[in-house]
Design a protein around this motif. Structure first.
Motif, short mmCIF file in Angstrom:
data_model
loop_
_atom_site.label_atom_id
_atom_site.label_comp_id
_atom_site.label_asym_id
_atom_site.label_seq_id
_atom_site.Cartn_x
_atom_site.Cartn_y
_atom_site.Cartn_z
N UNK A 189 0.78 -1.04 0.09
CA UNK A 189 -0.16 -0.27 0.09
C UNK A 189 0.71 1.28 -0.08
N UNK A 190 1.93 1.37 0.83
CA UNK A 190 2.66 2.55 0.91
C UNK A 190 3.40 2.72 -0.54
N UNK A 191 3.84 1.63 -1.21
CA UNK A 191 4.60 1.79 -2.48
C UNK A 191 3.54 2.25 -3.38
N UNK A 192 2.30 1.76 -3.28
CA UNK A 192 1.37 2.24 -4.38
C UNK A 192 0.88 3.63 -4.07
N UNK A 193 0.79 4.01 -2.71
CA UNK A 193 0.66 5.48 -2.38
C UNK A 193 1.91 6.27 -2.89
N UNK A 194 3.05 5.89 -2.82
CA UNK A 194 4.36 6.77 -3.24
C UNK A 194 4.47 6.48 -4.81
N UNK A 195 3.79 5.54 -5.42
CA UNK A 195 4.09 5.27 -6.88
C UNK A 195 5.38 4.67 -7.20
N UNK A 196 5.66 3.65 -6.57
CA UNK A 196 6.87 2.86 -6.28
C UNK A 196 6.51 1.40 -6.57
N UNK A 197 7.02 0.81 -7.75
CA UNK A 197 6.70 -0.51 -8.17
C UNK A 197 7.24 -1.42 -7.02
N UNK A 198 6.55 -2.36 -6.60
CA UNK A 198 6.63 -3.26 -5.55
C UNK A 198 6.48 -4.61 -5.85
N UNK A 199 7.38 -5.56 -5.47
CA UNK A 199 7.16 -7.05 -5.74
C UNK A 199 7.69 -7.83 -4.53
N UNK A 200 7.07 -9.24 -4.48
CA UNK A 200 7.60 -10.02 -3.36
C UNK A 200 8.48 -10.96 -4.07
N UNK A 201 9.45 -11.55 -3.26
CA UNK A 201 10.16 -12.75 -3.77
C UNK A 201 10.01 -13.79 -2.71
N UNK A 202 10.18 -15.02 -3.07
CA UNK A 202 10.10 -16.08 -2.30
C UNK A 202 11.33 -16.79 -1.77
N UNK A 203 11.23 -17.02 -0.39
CA UNK A 203 12.29 -17.48 0.52
C UNK A 203 13.25 -18.48 -0.19
N UNK A 204 12.55 -19.64 -0.81
CA UNK A 204 13.55 -20.44 -1.29
C UNK A 204 14.42 -20.01 -2.42
N UNK A 205 13.95 -19.13 -3.24
CA UNK A 205 14.42 -18.70 -4.33
C UNK A 205 15.88 -17.53 -3.77
#
Length: 170
Positions: A88-104
């Motif tokens: 949500x913070x990234x959306x509000x500040x117009x920053x692209x946001x992604x998640x990464x998976x622990x095993x990777x």
């Protein structure tokens, strides 16, 4: 260009830097709030909003939350909410946001998706990072994994993999 990587938890590890360079890193500790989830998330929002405004990253990547087998309801809510609030913070500040998976992340940095916390610390240190804890090591892994996959031609720090870090893990 700056990429910000976050290992979200009460002790959030972070790494930030240009994909062509070496990231800075550290740990931000949220206050102990017991069952007061609102206060906990307000402190995360306050810190992350200010941090993003200073660092001005083009991308934020965070480790996908994983719940321990034995946990309290408040802890489960906090861990999942940190990820949602970060988005949500990234959306509000117009920053692209992604998640990464622990095993990777573990496989990328330490050579095994089953790497332990000490393995991650040792791997980060082989790459030359004087990390103080597993949160910082994970943040380095998240950052490296993200920049190698999103900017493969710009990142040379991890380009030789484990061999470039002084060998393969045990």
């Amino acid at each position: 260009m700056t990429v910000l990587a976050l290992d979200l938890s009460t002790n959030t590890g972070w790494a930030a830097g240009d994909p062509a360079g070496t990231p800075r890193f550290g740990t931000h500790t949220l206050p102990s709030t017991g069952d007061d989830v609102g206060r906990y998330l307000a402190k995360h929002r306050e810190w992350l909003t200010a941090f993003i405004q200073v660092e001005r990253p083009q991308f934020v990547v965070y480790e996908a939350p994983i719940l321990p087998a034995q946990t309290t309801k408040a802890t489960a809510i906090k861990l999942m909410s940190l990820a949602g609030l970060t988005e949500l913070i990234c959306r509000d500040l117009e920053v692209r946001c992604f998640e990464a998976h622990l095993q990777s992340i573990k496989k990328f940095l330490a050579g095994s998706g089953r790497a332990t916390k000490p393995d991650m610390i040792a791997a980060a240190r082989r790459y030359g990072f004087d990390v103080r804890n597993d949160n910082e090591a994970d943040a380095i892994g998240i950052w490296g994994h993200a920049v190698m996959h999103r900017f493969p031609g710009r990142c040379t720090l991890f380009s030789m993999g484990q061999l470039g870090a002084g060998g393969l893990p045990r």
